[in-house]
Scaffold this motif. Structure first.
Motif, PDB file in Angstrom:
ATOM      1  N   ALA A  66       0.869  -1.175   0.000  1.00  0.00           N
ATOM      2  CA  ALA A  66       0.000   0.000   0.000  1.00  0.00           C
ATOM      3  C   ALA A  66       0.905   1.223   0.000  1.00  0.00           C
ATOM      4  N   ARG A  67       0.559   2.177  -0.762  1.00  0.00           N
ATOM      5  CA  ARG A  67       1.371   3.388  -0.841  1.00  0.00           C
ATOM      6  C   ARG A  67       0.495   4.602  -0.620  1.00  0.00           C
ATOM      7  N   ALA A  68       1.106   5.562   0.062  1.00  0.00           N
ATOM      8  CA  ALA A  68       0.461   6.855   0.249  1.00  0.00           C
ATOM      9  C   ALA A  68       1.547   7.907   0.129  1.00  0.00           C
ATOM     10  N   GLN A  69       1.160   9.070  -0.233  1.00  0.00           N
ATOM     11  CA  GLN A  69       2.165  10.102  -0.461  1.00  0.00           C
ATOM     12  C   GLN A  69       1.586  11.447  -0.070  1.00  0.00           C
ATOM     13  N   ALA A  70       2.426  12.295   0.510  1.00  0.00           N
ATOM     14  CA  ALA A  70       2.039  13.665   0.843  1.00  0.00           C
ATOM     15  C   ALA A  70       3.277  14.537   0.737  1.00  0.00           C
ATOM     16  N   THR A  71       3.065  15.804   0.591  1.00  0.00           N
ATOM     17  CA  THR A  71       4.194  16.732   0.495  1.00  0.00           C
ATOM     18  C   THR A  71       4.039  17.833   1.537  1.00  0.00           C
ATOM     19  N   VAL A  72       5.135  18.454   1.874  1.00  0.00           N
ATOM     20  CA  VAL A  72       5.135  19.672   2.686  1.00  0.00           C
ATOM     21  C   VAL A  72       5.974  20.693   1.938  1.00  0.00           C
ATOM     22  N   THR A  73       5.687  21.939   2.186  1.00  0.00           N
ATOM     23  CA  THR A  73       6.436  23.014   1.548  1.00  0.00           C
ATOM     24  C   THR A  73       7.498  23.503   2.517  1.00  0.00           C
ATOM     25  N   LEU A  74       8.684  23.710   2.034  1.00  0.00           N
ATOM     26  CA  LEU A  74       9.779  24.234   2.832  1.00  0.00           C
ATOM     27  C   LEU A  74       9.860  25.732   2.590  1.00  0.00           C
ATOM     28  N   THR A  75       9.917  26.509   3.676  1.00  0.00           N
ATOM     29  CA  THR A  75       9.991  27.958   3.538  1.00  0.00           C
ATOM     30  C   THR A  75      11.071  28.513   4.459  1.00  0.00           C
ATOM     31  N   ALA A  76      11.564  29.659   4.146  1.00  0.00           N
ATOM     32  CA  ALA A  76      12.541  30.352   4.990  1.00  0.00           C
ATOM     33  C   ALA A  76      12.438  31.843   4.712  1.00  0.00           C
ATOM     34  N   THR A  77      12.669  32.624   5.730  1.00  0.00           N
ATOM     35  CA  THR A  77      12.739  34.070   5.586  1.00  0.00           C
ATOM     36  C   THR A  77      14.134  34.497   6.028  1.00  0.00           C
ATOM     37  N   VAL A  78      14.861  35.127   5.160  1.00  0.00           N
ATOM     38  CA  VAL A  78      16.205  35.592   5.483  1.00  0.00           C
ATOM     39  C   VAL A  78      16.079  36.985   6.099  1.00  0.00           C
ATOM     40  N   PHE A  79      16.545  37.110   7.341  1.00  0.00           N
ATOM     41  CA  PHE A  79      16.512  38.396   8.030  1.00  0.00           C
ATOM     42  C   PHE A  79      17.686  39.248   7.581  1.00  0.00           C
ATOM     43  N   GLN A  80      17.478  40.541   7.653  1.00  0.00           N
ATOM     44  CA  GLN A  80      18.557  41.488   7.392  1.00  0.00           C
ATOM     45  C   GLN A  80      19.616  41.296   8.471  1.00  0.00           C
ATOM     46  N   ALA A  81      20.867  41.378   8.111  1.00  0.00           N
ATOM     47  CA  ALA A  81      21.960  41.229   9.076  1.00  0.00           C
ATOM     48  C   ALA A  81      21.870  42.310  10.147  1.00  0.00           C
TER      49      ALA A  81
ATOM     50  N   GLY B 144      26.977  56.520  27.387  1.00  0.00           N
ATOM     51  CA  GLY B 144      27.348  55.833  26.153  1.00  0.00           C
ATOM     52  C   GLY B 144      26.100  55.489  25.349  1.00  0.00           C
ATOM     53  N   ARG B 145      26.247  55.397  24.030  1.00  0.00           N
ATOM     54  CA  ARG B 145      25.092  55.068  23.188  1.00  0.00           C
ATOM     55  C   ARG B 145      25.517  54.177  22.029  1.00  0.00           C
ATOM     56  N   TRP B 146      24.723  53.116  21.818  1.00  0.00           N
ATOM     57  CA  TRP B 146      24.861  52.246  20.651  1.00  0.00           C
ATOM     58  C   TRP B 146      23.586  52.335  19.824  1.00  0.00           C
ATOM     59  N   ARG B 147      23.712  52.073  18.539  1.00  0.00           N
ATOM     60  CA  ARG B 147      22.551  51.952  17.648  1.00  0.00           C
ATOM     61  C   ARG B 147      22.582  50.558  17.044  1.00  0.00           C
ATOM     62  N   ILE B 148      21.461  49.862  17.149  1.00  0.00           N
ATOM     63  CA  ILE B 148      21.313  48.518  16.595  1.00  0.00           C
ATOM     64  C   ILE B 148      20.332  48.610  15.436  1.00  0.00           C
ATOM     65  N   GLN B 149      20.666  47.983  14.315  1.00  0.00           N
ATOM     66  CA  GLN B 149      19.745  47.916  13.179  1.00  0.00           C
ATOM     67  C   GLN B 149      19.660  46.484  12.685  1.00  0.00           C
ATOM     68  N   GLY B 150      18.497  46.121  12.161  1.00  0.00           N
ATOM     69  CA  GLY B 150      18.290  44.773  11.643  1.00  0.00           C
ATOM     70  C   GLY B 150      16.923  44.648  11.006  1.00  0.00           C
ATOM     71  N   GLN B 151      16.329  43.467  11.128  1.00  0.00           N
ATOM     72  CA  GLN B 151      15.026  43.175  10.529  1.00  0.00           C
ATOM     73  C   GLN B 151      13.925  43.966  11.243  1.00  0.00           C
ATOM     74  N   ARG B 152      13.086  44.580  10.465  1.00  0.00           N
ATOM     75  CA  ARG B 152      11.982  45.377  11.012  1.00  0.00           C
ATOM     76  C   ARG B 152      11.134  44.553  11.989  1.00  0.00           C
TER      77      ARG B 152
END
Length: 168
Positions: free
Chosen positions: A23-38, A68-76
């Protein structure tokens, strides 16, 4: 002939019973990724105690213009963690030390410490969140207390504080 048909039918039946069912059955899943800004971290202003006097501690609060002050930037709108490597002393070029401690800090998405979130900077992660604006930023302000000894030698003392940022 009937006998051979019965034998063939019996053999076919036995083979079907003994053979595993396939007996055979088959299913798929979708692979996703979101690349964040460095992530970027920029030291924008040094913590300056300016002139201090032997035996007189001096505090610079995070909302002071000398903080002292730092600024951090990246993904919204991304959640981040901040960790600090803080020196226990300021050091003179000839090796003398002057204790620094009672660290205090704040963070906010605005370039002003007014209304910012207070925390104690340490090696333990502190959560924050980058702004949801085009700037995608957080500002971190840091202050501390320097405690010169009554017999503290004169001269310039310095040290480095490091802010490390990671996405959560």
């Amino acid at each position: 002939m009937v006998r051979s048909m019965v034998r063939t039918g019996w053999l076919l039946g036995a083979c079907m019973i003994l053979a595993p069912a396939v007996a055979r059955a088959q299913a798929t899943v979708t692979l996703t990724a979101t690349v964040f800004q460095a992530l970027t971290v920029t030291g924008q202003r040094n913590l300056r105690f300016d002139n201090v006097f032997p035996g007189v501690p001096k505090t610079v609060a995070p909302d002071n213009l000398r903080a002292g002050r730092w600024r951090i930037q990246g993904q919204r709108n991304a959640p981040i963690t901040m960790t600090f490597t803080l020196p226990p002393n300021l050091v003179r070029a000839t090796g003398e030390t002057m204790p620094v401690g009672a660290w205090a800090a704040t963070w906010d998405v605005n370039a002003t410490p007014a209304g910012s979130t207070a925390f104690t900077p340490s090696a333990a992660p502190t959560p924050a969140q980058l702004s949801n604006t085009v700037a995608r930023q957080v500002y971190v302000y840091i202050g501390a207390t320097v405690s010169p000894a009554a017999n503290q030698r004169s001269g310039a003392y310095s040290a480095t504080a490091t802010l490390t940022v990671a996405y959560q």
